[in-house]
Design an enzyme around this catalytic site. Structure first.
Site, PDB file in Angstrom:
ATOM      1  N   ALA A  66      -0.121  -7.809  30.041  1.00 35.19           N
ATOM      2  CA  ALA A  66       1.133  -7.888  30.785  1.00 35.19           C
ATOM      3  C   ALA A  66       1.405  -9.359  31.063  1.00 35.19           C
ATOM      4  CB  ALA A  66       0.987  -7.129  32.090  1.00 35.19           C
ATOM      5  N   GLY A 111      -2.899  -5.133  28.973  1.00 34.67           N
ATOM      6  CA  GLY A 111      -1.834  -4.265  28.453  1.00 34.67           C
ATOM      7  C   GLY A 111      -1.788  -4.221  26.933  1.00 34.67           C
ATOM      8  N   GLU A 114      -4.278  -1.726  26.030  1.00 33.57           N
ATOM      9  CA  GLU A 114      -3.700  -0.428  26.416  1.00 33.57           C
ATOM     10  C   GLU A 114      -2.630   0.021  25.420  1.00 33.57           C
ATOM     11  OE1 GLU A 114      -3.069  -2.116  30.421  1.00 33.57           O
ATOM     12  OE2 GLU A 114      -3.798  -0.186  31.148  1.00 33.57           O
ATOM     13  N   GLU A 134      -8.548  -7.458  33.569  1.00 35.91           N
ATOM     14  CA  GLU A 134      -7.743  -7.494  34.802  1.00 35.91           C
ATOM     15  C   GLU A 134      -8.565  -7.856  36.036  1.00 35.91           C
ATOM     16  OE1 GLU A 134      -7.604  -5.052  32.516  1.00 35.91           O
ATOM     17  OE2 GLU A 134      -5.508  -4.575  32.069  1.00 35.91           O
TER      18      GLU A 134
HETATM   19  N1  COA Z   1       0.776 -13.492  30.590  1.00 38.36           N
HETATM   20  C1  COA Z   1       1.546 -14.585  30.573  1.00 38.36           C
HETATM   21  N2  COA Z   1       1.312 -15.667  29.808  1.00 38.36           N
HETATM   22  C2  COA Z   1       0.237 -15.609  29.009  1.00 38.36           C
HETATM   23  C3  COA Z   1      -0.614 -14.491  28.960  1.00 38.36           C
HETATM   24  C4  COA Z   1      -0.303 -13.394  29.809  1.00 38.36           C
HETATM   25  N3  COA Z   1      -1.050 -12.275  29.821  1.00 38.36           N
HETATM   26  N4  COA Z   1      -1.609 -14.744  28.086  1.00 38.36           N
HETATM   27  C5  COA Z   1      -1.379 -15.977  27.584  1.00 38.36           C
HETATM   28  N5  COA Z   1      -0.262 -16.495  28.142  1.00 38.36           N
HETATM   29  C6  COA Z   1       0.341 -17.808  27.887  1.00 38.36           C
HETATM   30  C7  COA Z   1      -0.432 -18.945  28.538  1.00 38.36           C
HETATM   31  O1  COA Z   1      -0.065 -19.077  29.902  1.00 38.36           O
HETATM   32  C8  COA Z   1       0.008 -20.104  27.695  1.00 38.36           C
HETATM   33  O2  COA Z   1       1.312 -20.484  28.099  1.00 38.36           O
HETATM   34  P1  COA Z   1       1.727 -22.065  28.201  1.00 38.36           P
HETATM   35  O3  COA Z   1       1.508 -22.597  26.795  1.00 38.36           O
HETATM   36  O4  COA Z   1       3.153 -22.027  28.609  1.00 38.36           O
HETATM   37  O5  COA Z   1       0.777 -22.654  29.185  1.00 38.36           O
HETATM   38  C9  COA Z   1       0.120 -19.504  26.312  1.00 38.36           C
HETATM   39  O6  COA Z   1       0.269 -18.102  26.500  1.00 38.36           O
HETATM   40  C10 COA Z   1      -1.106 -19.745  25.442  1.00 38.36           C
HETATM   41  O7  COA Z   1      -2.249 -19.249  26.151  1.00 38.36           O
HETATM   42  P2  COA Z   1      -3.570 -20.102  26.384  1.00 38.36           P
HETATM   43  O8  COA Z   1      -4.290 -19.500  27.541  1.00 38.36           O
HETATM   44  O9  COA Z   1      -3.251 -21.552  26.454  1.00 38.36           O
HETATM   45  O10 COA Z   1      -4.346 -19.804  25.016  1.00 38.36           O
HETATM   46  P3  COA Z   1      -5.928 -19.788  24.772  1.00 38.36           P
HETATM   47  O11 COA Z   1      -6.103 -19.714  23.302  1.00 38.36           O
HETATM   48  O12 COA Z   1      -6.589 -20.896  25.498  1.00 38.36           O
HETATM   49  O13 COA Z   1      -6.434 -18.418  25.438  1.00 38.36           O
HETATM   50  C11 COA Z   1      -6.330 -16.052  25.942  1.00 38.36           C
HETATM   51  C12 COA Z   1      -6.006 -17.167  24.924  1.00 38.36           C
HETATM   52  C13 COA Z   1      -5.692 -14.775  25.422  1.00 38.36           C
HETATM   53  C14 COA Z   1      -7.834 -15.870  26.028  1.00 38.36           C
HETATM   54  C15 COA Z   1      -5.783 -16.437  27.339  1.00 38.36           C
HETATM   55  O14 COA Z   1      -4.410 -16.773  27.184  1.00 38.36           O
HETATM   56  C16 COA Z   1      -5.876 -15.351  28.373  1.00 38.36           C
HETATM   57  O15 COA Z   1      -6.953 -15.121  28.919  1.00 38.36           O
HETATM   58  N6  COA Z   1      -4.742 -14.667  28.664  1.00 38.36           N
HETATM   59  C17 COA Z   1      -4.662 -13.704  29.736  1.00 38.36           C
HETATM   60  C18 COA Z   1      -5.360 -12.415  29.358  1.00 38.36           C
HETATM   61  C19 COA Z   1      -5.282 -11.421  30.518  1.00 38.36           C
HETATM   62  O16 COA Z   1      -5.824 -11.638  31.584  1.00 38.36           O
HETATM   63  N7  COA Z   1      -4.599 -10.299  30.277  1.00 38.36           N
HETATM   64  C20 COA Z   1      -4.439  -9.261  31.256  1.00 38.36           C
HETATM   65  C21 COA Z   1      -3.191  -9.450  32.012  1.00 38.36           C
HETATM   66  S1  COA Z   1      -2.996  -8.218  33.264  1.00 38.36           S
END
Ligand code: COA
Length: 260
Positions: A66, A111, A114, A134
């Protein structure tokens, strides 16, 4: 249909739905939900579509969850409404009478995991990562993840993944039976199409009964599931396709199904 946050393409009766926010790891915001629901409705209603693939844009993410940036403004009531909306859209995927498979091309987190689990089954590329992280945010899954992961991998493994927030790699996802196949990234969509081409050569009404009866089993329908199977088995005998399929077998020829 022109969308802003997803792409759709119909390739020979298979609709490919691509979540298209690669700069945000294809995170599910309000617009994605609205457009994803419209695309799934199109799959249901368009007679030229017999199956669908859901995937993510780019080489890095299927869907990284999400959109976390929308969460800060929410209180309890809005959060519950969001979870209900997400669950309703994912039910539309899960209960679609046409097969919908997830082609997981990278991170499938929160999500995203999911969404993949709401599809009828999953294949993934060798760089895929699955998880329900989460708890790292002080949250739990809200779009059906606690229920579907438990159905798919069993209570112990589901509990561990939700409690730890850790990710599974593609080989582990295969071992845990979360995905059916792992492919190199460039072979992912061709593999999904190959699988679906095999499936959509079968009788559409029978396929829809397979989906509803197997879903009943996954929801723990018990004896009602067996009753549902009896009724669905009977309903197949009302179809021209069942007459054609059995006749074709006896005549040693390939059946020509019409969906009737
Ligand atoms: N919601 C909103 N933005 C998200 C996102 C999410 N779930 N997942 C990634 N992004 C955004 C980051 O904020 C970043 O944005 P920016 O460039 O404007 O700063 C961009 O996507 C790239 O992500 P980044 O974290 O820099 O990439 P990474 O390769 O270092 O890491 C992940 C990749 C997927 C491991 C990491 O983005 C992450 O942990 N995301 C969240 C996962 C999560 O907790 N999901 C459950 C949500 S309820």
């Amino acid at each position: 249909m022109a969308y802003q946050t997803i792409l759709t393409e119909i390739r020979d009766r298979i609709c490919i739905i691509t979540i298209n926010r690669p700069d945000k790891m294809n995170a599910l915001n309000k617009e994605v939900f609205t457009e994803l629901e419209m695309a799934v409705d199109e799959v249901s209603n368009n007679p030229d579509i017999q199956a669908a693939i859901i995937t993510g844009a780019g080489q890095k993410a299927f869907v990284a969850g999400a959109d976390i940036s929308e969460f800060q403004q929410y209180q309890r009531a809005e959060a519950e409404a969001l979870a209900r909306r997400g669950q309703n859209i994912f039910f539309k995927i899960e209960n679609n009478r046409k097969p919908i498979i997830a082609a997981v091309n990278g991170f499938a987190l929160g999500g995203g995991c999911e969404l993949a689990m709401a599809c009828h089954f999953r294949i993934c590329s060798d760089n895929a990562r699955f998880g329900q992280p989460e708890v790292n945010l002080g949250l739990i899954a809200g779009y059906g993840g606690t229920q579907r992961l438990t159905q798919l991998v069993g209570k112990g493994k589901s509990m561990e993944l939700h409690l730890s927030g850790q990710m599974l790699n593609a080989a582990e996802a295969l071992e845990w039976k979360l995905v059916n196949y792992v492919t190199p990234q460039d072979a992912l969509i061709p593999k999904a199409i190959e699988i679906l081409n095999g499936i959509i050569s079968k009788a559409p009404v029978a396929l829809s009964h397979v989906i509803s009866t197997v879903n009943a089993a996954a929801l723990g329908a018990g004896l009602q599931g067996f009753e549902k199977e009896i009724s669905a088995f009977g309903a197949c005998f009302d179809t021209a396709d069942m007459r054609e399929g059995t006749q074709a077998f006896l005549e040693k020829r390939k059946a020509v199904f019409t969906g009737k």
